[in-house]
Design a protein around this motif. Structure first.
Motif, PDB file in Angstrom:
ATOM      1  N   ASP A 158     -44.993  19.730 -24.380  1.00 15.53           N
ATOM      2  CA  ASP A 158     -46.329  20.173 -24.778  1.00 15.53           C
ATOM      3  C   ASP A 158     -46.260  21.470 -25.569  1.00 15.53           C
ATOM      4  O   ASP A 158     -46.959  21.647 -26.567  1.00 15.53           O
ATOM      5  N   VAL A 159     -45.417  22.387 -25.110  1.00 14.48           N
ATOM      6  CA  VAL A 159     -45.297  23.707 -25.732  1.00 14.48           C
ATOM      7  C   VAL A 159     -43.828  24.050 -25.924  1.00 14.48           C
ATOM      8  O   VAL A 159     -43.011  23.867 -25.008  1.00 14.48           O
ATOM      9  N   LEU A 160     -43.502  24.544 -27.110  1.00  9.82           N
ATOM     10  CA  LEU A 160     -42.164  25.047 -27.393  1.00  9.82           C
ATOM     11  C   LEU A 160     -42.256  26.550 -27.646  1.00  9.82           C
ATOM     12  O   LEU A 160     -43.015  26.990 -28.515  1.00  9.82           O
ATOM     13  N   VAL A 161     -41.493  27.316 -26.898  1.00  8.44           N
ATOM     14  CA  VAL A 161     -41.442  28.768 -27.050  1.00  8.44           C
ATOM     15  C   VAL A 161     -40.110  29.133 -27.696  1.00  8.44           C
ATOM     16  O   VAL A 161     -39.045  28.798 -27.166  1.00  8.44           O
ATOM     17  N   VAL A 162     -40.164  29.810 -28.843  1.00 15.30           N
ATOM     18  CA  VAL A 162     -38.954  30.232 -29.556  1.00 15.30           C
ATOM     19  C   VAL A 162     -38.896  31.755 -29.514  1.00 15.30           C
ATOM     20  O   VAL A 162     -39.767  32.425 -30.061  1.00 15.30           O
ATOM     21  N   ASP A 163     -37.886  32.295 -28.868  1.00 15.65           N
ATOM     22  CA  ASP A 163     -37.789  33.749 -28.725  1.00 15.65           C
ATOM     23  C   ASP A 163     -37.657  34.448 -30.073  1.00 15.65           C
ATOM     24  O   ASP A 163     -38.276  35.489 -30.300  1.00 15.65           O
ATOM     25  N   GLU A 164     -36.805  33.910 -30.957  1.00 17.57           N
ATOM     26  CA  GLU A 164     -36.568  34.548 -32.251  1.00 17.57           C
ATOM     27  C   GLU A 164     -36.474  33.516 -33.360  1.00 17.57           C
ATOM     28  O   GLU A 164     -35.864  32.460 -33.189  1.00 17.57           O
ATOM     29  N   ILE A 165     -37.066  33.844 -34.499  1.00 22.17           N
ATOM     30  CA  ILE A 165     -36.838  33.088 -35.715  1.00 22.17           C
ATOM     31  C   ILE A 165     -36.015  33.967 -36.644  1.00 22.17           C
ATOM     32  O   ILE A 165     -35.847  35.153 -36.412  1.00 22.17           O
ATOM     33  N   GLY A 166     -35.485  33.380 -37.719  1.00 23.85           N
ATOM     34  CA  GLY A 166     -34.730  34.196 -38.650  1.00 23.85           C
ATOM     35  C   GLY A 166     -34.002  33.380 -39.694  1.00 23.85           C
ATOM     36  O   GLY A 166     -33.658  32.225 -39.471  1.00 23.85           O
ATOM     37  N   LYS A 167     -33.756  33.994 -40.857  1.00 22.70           N
ATOM     38  CA  LYS A 167     -33.025  33.329 -41.932  1.00 22.70           C
ATOM     39  C   LYS A 167     -31.582  33.042 -41.528  1.00 22.70           C
ATOM     40  O   LYS A 167     -30.921  32.197 -42.141  1.00 22.70           O
ATOM     41  N   ASN A 168     -31.072  33.771 -40.525  1.00 24.95           N
ATOM     42  CA  ASN A 168     -29.716  33.497 -40.053  1.00 24.95           C
ATOM     43  C   ASN A 168     -29.651  32.254 -39.181  1.00 24.95           C
ATOM     44  O   ASN A 168     -28.569  31.764 -38.862  1.00 24.95           O
ATOM     45  N   GLN A 170     -46.558  19.569 -29.287  1.00 20.21           N
ATOM     46  CA  GLN A 170     -47.948  19.772 -29.698  1.00 20.21           C
ATOM     47  C   GLN A 170     -48.233  21.209 -30.126  1.00 20.21           C
ATOM     48  O   GLN A 170     -48.933  21.447 -31.092  1.00 20.21           O
ATOM     49  N   ARG A 171     -47.707  22.205 -29.400  1.00 17.70           N
ATOM     50  CA  ARG A 171     -47.948  23.608 -29.718  1.00 17.70           C
ATOM     51  C   ARG A 171     -46.620  24.367 -29.705  1.00 17.70           C
ATOM     52  O   ARG A 171     -45.756  24.113 -28.864  1.00 17.70           O
ATOM     53  N   THR A 172     -46.494  25.322 -30.621  1.00 21.29           N
ATOM     54  CA  THR A 172     -45.269  26.108 -30.740  1.00 21.29           C
ATOM     55  C   THR A 172     -45.619  27.575 -30.948  1.00 21.29           C
ATOM     56  O   THR A 172     -46.512  27.888 -31.741  1.00 21.29           O
ATOM     57  N   CYS A 173     -44.912  28.475 -30.257  1.00 20.78           N
ATOM     58  CA  CYS A 173     -45.100  29.905 -30.520  1.00 20.78           C
ATOM     59  C   CYS A 173     -43.761  30.572 -30.788  1.00 20.78           C
ATOM     60  O   CYS A 173     -42.742  30.208 -30.204  1.00 20.78           O
ATOM     61  N   PHE A 174     -43.789  31.529 -31.722  1.00 20.71           N
ATOM     62  CA  PHE A 174     -42.615  32.322 -32.079  1.00 20.71           C
ATOM     63  C   PHE A 174     -42.876  33.760 -31.640  1.00 20.71           C
ATOM     64  O   PHE A 174     -43.932  34.320 -31.946  1.00 20.71           O
ATOM     65  N   LEU A 175     -41.899  34.362 -30.979  1.00 21.67           N
ATOM     66  CA  LEU A 175     -42.126  35.674 -30.380  1.00 21.67           C
ATOM     67  C   LEU A 175     -41.584  36.846 -31.195  1.00 21.67           C
ATOM     68  O   LEU A 175     -42.130  37.944 -31.140  1.00 21.67           O
ATOM     69  N   ASP A 176     -40.497  36.634 -31.960  1.00 24.55           N
ATOM     70  CA  ASP A 176     -39.909  37.757 -32.695  1.00 24.55           C
ATOM     71  C   ASP A 176     -39.098  37.230 -33.865  1.00 24.55           C
ATOM     72  O   ASP A 176     -38.925  36.008 -34.019  1.00 24.55           O
ATOM     73  N   ILE A 177     -38.603  38.134 -34.692  1.00 21.83           N
ATOM     74  CA  ILE A 177     -37.794  37.780 -35.852  1.00 21.83           C
ATOM     75  C   ILE A 177     -36.559  38.668 -35.877  1.00 21.83           C
ATOM     76  O   ILE A 177     -36.612  39.838 -35.473  1.00 21.83           O
ATOM     77  N   THR A 178     -35.427  38.139 -36.318  1.00 17.28           N
ATOM     78  CA  THR A 178     -34.182  38.900 -36.332  1.00 17.28           C
ATOM     79  C   THR A 178     -34.222  40.005 -37.376  1.00 17.28           C
ATOM     80  O   THR A 178     -34.838  39.875 -38.436  1.00 17.28           O
ATOM     81  N   GLU A 179     -33.518  41.071 -37.077  1.00 18.28           N
ATOM     82  CA  GLU A 179     -33.467  42.214 -37.992  1.00 18.28           C
ATOM     83  C   GLU A 179     -32.812  41.844 -39.311  1.00 18.28           C
ATOM     84  O   GLU A 179     -33.227  42.299 -40.380  1.00 18.28           O
ATOM     85  N   GLN A 183     -49.721  31.650 -23.459  1.00 16.41           N
ATOM     86  CA  GLN A 183     -51.001  31.258 -22.864  1.00 16.41           C
ATOM     87  C   GLN A 183     -51.900  30.556 -23.874  1.00 16.41           C
ATOM     88  O   GLN A 183     -52.580  29.574 -23.542  1.00 16.41           O
ATOM     89  N   LEU A 184     -51.924  31.040 -25.109  1.00 15.79           N
ATOM     90  CA  LEU A 184     -52.750  30.404 -26.137  1.00 15.79           C
ATOM     91  C   LEU A 184     -52.310  28.965 -26.357  1.00 15.79           C
ATOM     92  O   LEU A 184     -53.144  28.056 -26.487  1.00 15.79           O
ATOM     93  N   CYS A 185     -50.994  28.758 -26.415  1.00 16.85           N
ATOM     94  CA  CYS A 185     -50.497  27.395 -26.624  1.00 16.85           C
ATOM     95  C   CYS A 185     -50.919  26.474 -25.486  1.00 16.85           C
ATOM     96  O   CYS A 185     -51.306  25.320 -25.714  1.00 16.85           O
ATOM     97  N   ILE A 186     -50.835  26.967 -24.266  1.00 21.56           N
ATOM     98  CA  ILE A 186     -51.220  26.142 -23.115  1.00 21.56           C
ATOM     99  C   ILE A 186     -52.716  25.863 -23.141  1.00 21.56           C
ATOM    100  O   ILE A 186     -53.157  24.721 -22.959  1.00 21.56           O
ATOM    101  N   ARG A 187     -53.522  26.903 -23.368  1.00 17.03           N
ATOM    102  CA  ARG A 187     -54.980  26.733 -23.332  1.00 17.03           C
ATOM    103  C   ARG A 187     -55.475  25.735 -24.363  1.00 17.03           C
ATOM    104  O   ARG A 187     -56.448  25.013 -24.128  1.00 17.03           O
ATOM    105  N   THR A 188     -54.838  25.672 -25.517  1.00 17.05           N
ATOM    106  CA  THR A 188     -55.336  24.825 -26.603  1.00 17.05           C
ATOM    107  C   THR A 188     -54.724  23.429 -26.631  1.00 17.05           C
ATOM    108  O   THR A 188     -54.917  22.686 -27.589  1.00 17.05           O
TER     109      THR A 188
END
Length: 437
Positions: free
Chosen positions: A267-277, A303-312, A367-372
């Motif tokens: 239902d929800v995918l949580v990705v701690d970091e995104i990045g070009k690497n 169905q819902r995905t959230c990204f939390l941070d991006i690599t330096e 929480q937003l991903c779960i609620r929606t």
């Protein structure tokens, strides 16, 4: 844009319960070339007569280096440089990354430096420019461009990674042909190849590659392939005359060694970091299922995905944000449109650079991903948490998966701990580690 904790959005989300989660380990086949063995493998490949005889004493040899976070890229590049030197030739490195690095020569040098590819570490010059030479037109009537410095060399070695693309399917995806046409094409060439959109890029790449092979001093390619753990598992030199035949064969091998999220859907995918690497679009949709076009599919069904941070090392290039349902203010504040948008203008794919809902904290993003969620059991939401899309050997799963994993429903997936509540600090940042290793 002001995004603050404690506002209306925070109040709407504060009572959304996040289910307990447990640590899990995914096991995949693991063919591997150890980093210490990479130079010997490269020397063995290039010592074959059909490759070594093309490099003569005194020749000026251009070696490509791309913008992706390739495993052992510095070791691979240095080994190629050292082999060229052993033949008495003069190697230099050319950034081959299309419009990446903000479509500037300096930006592309900065990207390479972030991968430990510098004149000091490589022991040879790095020559970066955005100027190109028009080689001619492809059978599809598209102009074909090449980096001027590479074209004027005595020979070009195409070093790259070979893997499935994240926005289209075809016999030639990410590999030597793409590196020649888009990477070495710089801004001008990349824009032409992408000009018809992802529905046609699978035709434009090989058509332009044929022109380059006919008119540019390509000597050979030496792509690497990675296993499911982001480790080098295959390095093979390909003579220029064999590239068009061999690349599709190696692409099949790359597909076979890709990792995946073994539960298949969530239902929800949580990705701690995104990045070009990790991927050209911040997250690899072949893993996350978040594709920017209709011309590719696969990955986990979500169905819902959230990204939390991006690599330096992404330097603010947050391509991929548009594929999320929500991102954090922390990630949003690190975005640099000057680094992001040149990619979009070149590729004509705008979706990946969009800005989704921005919330104040990690906790609110989940929480937003779960609620929606629609048509899902929100009290027992199926959640997957990954550190990034490249390293998914260790993940976290919500309690809804626990019994099935314990009972061996998913081959290769094993429980590493009991379900527990995620911990957040006072600022709402997620502090529970995915792995105890």
């Amino acid at each position: 844009m002001e995004v603050k904790k404690g506002g209306v959005v925070s109040k709407l989300l504060e009572h959304v319960q996040i289910p307990k989660m447990f640590r899990a380990k995914q096991i995949f086949p693991r063919p591997q070339i150890m980093p210490r063995d990479i130079p010997a493998v490269i020397f063995a490949e290039l010592s074959q007569e059909k490759f070594s005889n093309q490099i003569m004493s005194g020749m000026n040899i251009a070696i490509t280096a791309g913008s992706r976070g390739i495993a052992n890229v510095d070791i691979i590049t240095k080994a190629i440089v050292d082999f060229v030197k052993s033949r008495g030739a003069n190697p230099f490195i050319v950034p081959a990354m299309g419009s990446h690095g903000g479509a500037t020569a300096e930006g592309q040098l900065d990207l390479l430096a972030g991968y430990n590819i510098s004149e000091t570490s490589m022991g040879c010059p790095i020559k970066s420019c955005m100027e190109t030479v028009l080689l001619g037109h492809s059978e599809l009537e598209k102009p074909v461009y090449m980096d001027k410095l590479a074209y004027e060399s005595d020979g070009i070695i195409v070093s790259c990674r070979l893997k499935p693309h994240n926005a289209f399917r075809g016999p030639y995806e990410s590999g030597p042909c793409k590196m020649m046409t888009i990477g070495l094409g710089k801004q001008a060439g990349a824009e032409v190849v992408h000009s018809d959109g992802m529905g046609k890029i699978g035709q434009n790449i090989p058509a332009s590659a044929k022109v380059i092979l006919a008119k540019a001093p390509i000597l050979f390619a030496i792509p690497c392939i990675e296993n499911a753990f982001d480790e080098t598992c295959k390095i093979e030199a390909i003579h220029r005359d064999d590239i068009m035949k061999r690349e599709p064969e190696l692409l099949k091998y790359a597909f076979e060694n890709m990792p995946k999220l073994l539960v298949g859907e969530c239902d929800v995918l949580v990705v701690d970091e995104i990045g070009k690497n990790f991927s050209g679009t911040g997250v690899d949709p072949n893993i996350t299922g978040t594709f920017s076009t209709e011309y590719a599919s696969g990955g986990v069904k979500v169905q819902r995905t959230c990204f939390l941070d991006i690599t330096e090392c992404s330097h603010g290039n947050g391509l991929g944000t548009g594929l999320a349902s929500a991102i954090t203010k922390r990630l949003f504040d690190k975005l640099d449109p000057e680094k992001m948008y040149p990619n979009c203008l070149t590729s004509t794919v705008l979706k990946s650079a969009g800005i989704p809902i921005v919330v104040a904290t990690d906790k609110e993003a989940i929480q937003l991903c779960i609620r929606t969620l629609n048509n899902a059991d929100k009290d027992n939401a199926r959640i997957i948490r990954i550190p990034n899309s490249l390293h998914i050997g260790h993940i976290m799963l919500s309690e809804a998966y626990y019994r099935d994993v314990l009972q061996g429903k998913y081959e290769g997936l094993f429980v590493e701990g009991e379900p527990e509540s995620l911990d957040f600090d006072n600022a709402g940042s997620l502090i529970t580690m995915i792995s105890n290793e």
